[in-house]
Design a protein around this motif. Sequence first.
Motif, short mmCIF file in Angstrom:
data_model
loop_
_atom_site.label_atom_id
_atom_site.label_comp_id
_atom_site.label_asym_id
_atom_site.label_seq_id
_atom_site.Cartn_x
_atom_site.Cartn_y
_atom_site.Cartn_z
N ARG A 63 1.12 -1.23 0.15
CA ARG A 63 -0.17 -0.10 -0.03
C ARG A 63 0.93 1.35 -0.06
N TYR A 65 0.53 5.61 0.42
CA TYR A 65 -0.24 6.70 0.82
C TYR A 65 0.43 8.09 0.95
N VAL A 76 -4.79 11.85 4.67
CA VAL A 76 -4.37 10.82 4.13
C VAL A 76 -5.06 10.84 2.49
N THR A 77 -4.03 10.65 1.55
CA THR A 77 -4.63 10.75 0.22
C THR A 77 -3.94 9.39 -0.28
N PHE A 78 -4.63 8.90 -1.54
CA PHE A 78 -4.28 7.78 -2.08
C PHE A 78 -3.08 8.18 -3.20
N SER A 79 -2.30 7.29 -3.60
CA SER A 79 -1.10 7.62 -4.29
C SER A 79 -1.35 8.33 -5.63
N PHE A 84 -8.47 9.90 1.17
CA PHE A 84 -9.02 8.86 1.65
C PHE A 84 -9.65 9.16 2.99
#
Length: 143
Positions: A63, A65, A76-79, A84
């Motif tokens: 994973r 982030y 928190v953000t996704f790639s 998120f």
Amino acid sequence: MTRTPEDFVGRWSLQRTIRDQLNGQHGALAGNATFTQVDATRLTYDETGTLTLENGVHLEATRQYLWTFSPDLVTVTFSDGGLFHQFVPSDHAIGTDHPCGGDFYKVRYDFTTWPRWTAVWTVTGPRKNYVSTSIYAPMPSPP
């Protein structure tokens, strides 16, 4: 006490249990998470591990982030940059909820035993019904 980016930088051992009430596919993940400083307010989170299901199947898991710190809040953000969740990095923290299709993700963080900390995700919906408990502990830096 509110945690800062510097508190998280480095390698963490990661132990995760997953209790799947929908499919009965309980499992455990053993691995590590690495927080790398991008700049004064941003950290990348990279997780690797092996997920072992109760039926003996082993799966490699990764994973990524981006954690962005602002005063008293972590986003928190996704790639890919999508949001998120957000949380206050202090004591017992309840993160913002994350809808994903018809499924719903809720998270609780516990920083009260720092530097050991936990994240508990409860995920419910038509496709998912599980609780994932992650325990993080600092790993010594290599010499």
